[in-house]
Scaffold this active site. Structure first.
Site, PDB file in Angstrom:
ATOM      1  N   GLY A 156      51.766  39.048  33.727  1.00 32.04           N
ATOM      2  CA  GLY A 156      51.081  40.353  33.725  1.00 32.04           C
ATOM      3  C   GLY A 156      52.014  41.421  34.251  1.00 32.04           C
ATOM      4  NE  ARG A 157      48.426  45.418  36.441  1.00 36.24           N
ATOM      5  CZ  ARG A 157      47.128  45.615  36.222  1.00 36.24           C
ATOM      6  NH1 ARG A 157      46.728  46.638  35.529  1.00 36.24           N
ATOM      7  NH2 ARG A 157      46.231  44.788  36.722  1.00 36.24           N
ATOM      8  CB  ILE A 158      53.199  41.364  39.562  1.00 31.84           C
ATOM      9  CG1 ILE A 158      52.389  42.480  40.238  1.00 31.84           C
ATOM     10  CG2 ILE A 158      54.223  40.760  40.539  1.00 31.84           C
ATOM     11  CD1 ILE A 158      51.502  42.030  41.383  1.00 31.84           C
ATOM     12  NE  ARG A 178      43.459  30.851  31.423  1.00 30.14           N
ATOM     13  CZ  ARG A 178      42.330  31.183  32.028  1.00 30.14           C
ATOM     14  NH1 ARG A 178      41.206  30.637  31.656  1.00 30.14           N
ATOM     15  NH2 ARG A 178      42.300  32.073  33.004  1.00 30.14           N
ATOM     16  CB  ILE A 232      54.936  36.943  45.432  1.00 29.79           C
ATOM     17  CG1 ILE A 232      55.075  37.046  43.901  1.00 29.79           C
ATOM     18  CG2 ILE A 232      56.311  36.788  46.045  1.00 29.79           C
ATOM     19  CD1 ILE A 232      53.990  37.764  43.170  1.00 29.79           C
ATOM     20  NE  ARG A 234      44.929  36.684  46.658  1.00 29.42           N
ATOM     21  CZ  ARG A 234      45.555  37.863  46.767  1.00 29.42           C
ATOM     22  NH1 ARG A 234      46.858  37.908  46.959  1.00 29.42           N
ATOM     23  NH2 ARG A 234      44.871  38.995  46.711  1.00 29.42           N
ATOM     24  CG  ASP A 258      54.653  37.411  50.710  1.00 29.72           C
ATOM     25  OD1 ASP A 258      55.034  37.575  51.893  1.00 29.72           O
ATOM     26  OD2 ASP A 258      53.896  38.209  50.117  1.00 29.72           O
ATOM     27  CD  GLU A 263      47.952  34.622  53.092  1.00 25.64           C
ATOM     28  OE1 GLU A 263      47.424  35.728  53.314  1.00 25.64           O
ATOM     29  OE2 GLU A 263      48.619  34.382  52.086  1.00 25.64           O
ATOM     30  CG  HIS A 281      49.728  38.126  51.862  1.00 22.21           C
ATOM     31  ND1 HIS A 281      48.555  37.476  51.525  1.00 22.21           N
ATOM     32  CD2 HIS A 281      49.896  39.062  50.902  1.00 22.21           C
ATOM     33  CE1 HIS A 281      48.053  38.004  50.427  1.00 22.21           C
ATOM     34  NE2 HIS A 281      48.857  38.985  50.038  1.00 22.21           N
ATOM     35  CB  VAL A 282      55.158  41.395  53.745  1.00 20.84           C
ATOM     36  CG1 VAL A 282      54.585  41.216  55.137  1.00 20.84           C
ATOM     37  CG2 VAL A 282      56.285  40.378  53.484  1.00 20.84           C
ATOM     38  N   GLY A 283      54.058  41.359  50.221  1.00 21.17           N
ATOM     39  CA  GLY A 283      54.506  41.885  48.932  1.00 21.17           C
ATOM     40  C   GLY A 283      54.323  43.391  48.808  1.00 21.17           C
TER      41      GLY A 283
HETATM   42  C1  8YV Z   1      47.574  42.737  50.259  1.00 22.24           C
HETATM   43  C2  8YV Z   1      47.442  41.535  47.976  1.00 22.24           C
HETATM   44  O1  8YV Z   1      48.131  41.877  51.182  1.00 22.24           O
HETATM   45  O2  8YV Z   1      47.183  43.179  46.334  1.00 22.24           O
HETATM   46  C3  8YV Z   1      46.931  42.044  46.678  1.00 22.24           C
HETATM   47  O3  8YV Z   1      46.254  41.289  45.971  1.00 22.24           O
HETATM   48  O4  8YV Z   1      47.391  40.388  48.243  1.00 22.24           O
HETATM   49  C4  8YV Z   1      48.133  42.447  48.929  1.00 22.24           C
HETATM   50  O5  8YV Z   1      48.577  43.614  48.373  1.00 22.24           O
HETATM   51  C5  8YV Z   1      46.138  42.852  50.562  1.00 22.24           C
HETATM   52  O6  8YV Z   1      45.306  42.924  49.494  1.00 22.24           O
HETATM   53  C6  8YV Z   1      45.963  44.055  51.465  1.00 22.24           C
HETATM   54  O7  8YV Z   1      44.686  44.527  51.504  1.00 22.24           O
END
Ligand code: 8YV
Length: 316
Positions: A156-158, A178, A232, A234, A258, A263, A281-283
């Site tokens: 997808g986008r990312i 898919r 990065i 889930r 990440d 968590e 979790h710092v993306g």
């Molecule tokens: C954040 C994320 O950590 O966008 C997401 O799905 O996991 C992250 O950007 C989180 O949602 C901050 O609220």
């Protein structure tokens, strides 16, 4: 009368709180004790018409049921796997998220993790700090990225933003998801086939029941002893016990993570390994992305309560 909203999480800086408190009567769940929260959810919650929450906290079905007047759930984050989407959709509650504004920064972190793992940055940093360099301790050579295959799970986008960056490093791209996606000639027939073709398996797929533990022992074995897993997306997508086992027995080369299933608890078996790079979790954790995410999340609430269409609805 100001619409009442429930605000989850403690990530909101003062300027965001000021922006919220002018148009809304806010109930801050993070400021309540467990008892106060129970009392709130049994009583005053009936007046709540909007929820502002984080991607990680979301809104589960039980808590959502405490808000019978709920009209909108605004998620600060692109992932909505922690939100009870179906029950909310049946009630006609709108759910919004914050796509696009975090894509580039999440993709940057993905590449940073991949490089940190390939070039073993955390180990090298420790090597210098500990004085091992002065002792001329032997160091293992790292591996080049050029000519290697990055397999992107979730194009997808990312995923596509990650691919664009990795191409600049001379890597070949494959993907699995898919649907056919934008470059069908690069799509593998299955996740296991993608892992088998990849030097780096990069997880960019949404979380939730459909993808829970799909990165299992079979996929990790297909990636193999020279392979690296980068996640990065889930933590729930990866079977962490299978991952720790594959890494510690040498069936998988390395991992850069990440996100984690529970968590902020990272399995000790993963924390103990040298061939794993870990970040908390710092993306999207940059000044720019977080500002844009806050603006969009609050903008969705403002639009809804002004009787306008929301800016970024989640399609269910
Ligand atoms: C954040 C994320 O950590 O966008 C997401 O799905 O996991 C992250 O950007 C989180 O949602 C901050 O609220």
């Amino acid at each position: 009368m100001k619409p009442q909203i429930a605000v989850f999480g403690n990530i909101w800086p003062d300027d965001a709180l000021r922006t919220l408190e002018a148009p809304f009567a806010c109930h801050h769940l993070a400021r309540m004790s467990a008892d106060e929260r129970r009392t709130f959810l049994k009583g005053p919650a009936v007046q709540v018409r909007g929820v502002l929450t984080t991607g990680t906290i979301g809104l589960d079905a039980k808590t959502a049921a405490s808000f019978p007047a709920l009209e909108i759930v605004s998620v600060h984050g692109v992932g909505v796997d922690a939100v009870a989407l179906q029950p909310l959709a049946r009630r006609g509650v709108i759910v919004t998220n914050t796509p696009d504004v975090l894509t580039e920064d999440v993709a940057d972190l993905t590449v940073a993790l991949l490089l940190a793992s390939a070039r073993r940055l955390p180990l090298l940093d420790r090597y210098v700090r500990s004085g091992h360099w002065q002792e001329a301790r032997p160091l293992q050579l790292a591996r080049s990225l050029r000519g290697k295959v990055a397999g992107i799970y979730g194009y997808g986008r990312i995923g596509q933003a990650v691919a664009m960056r990795l191409r600049a490093f001379g890597m070949a791209i494959r993907y699995f998801q898919r649907s056919a996606g934008p470059e069908p000639s690069l799509r593998c027939a299955s996740l296991a086939a993608l892992a088998a073709e990849s030097d780096y398996l990069v997880v960019c797929t949404p979380g939730g029941v459909a993808t829970r533990h799909v990165i299992d022992a079979e996929v990790l074995d297909a990636l193999g002893p020279e392979g690296t897993l980068v996640n990065i997306a889930r933590g729930s997508v990866v079977d962490e016990a299978a991952l720790a086992d594959a890494l510690s027995t040498g069936r998988l080369g390395a991992a850069a993570l990440d996100v984690f299933e529970d968590e902020p608890n990272v399995p000790p078996a993963l924390r103990a390994l040298d061939n794993v790079v870990l970040t908390p979790h710092v993306g999207s954790f940059t000044v720019e992305a977080r500002q844009a995410m806050r603006d969009l999340a609050i903008g969705n609430l403002l639009a809804h309560f002004a009787g306008k269409p929301v800016l970024s609805p989640v399609a269910v």
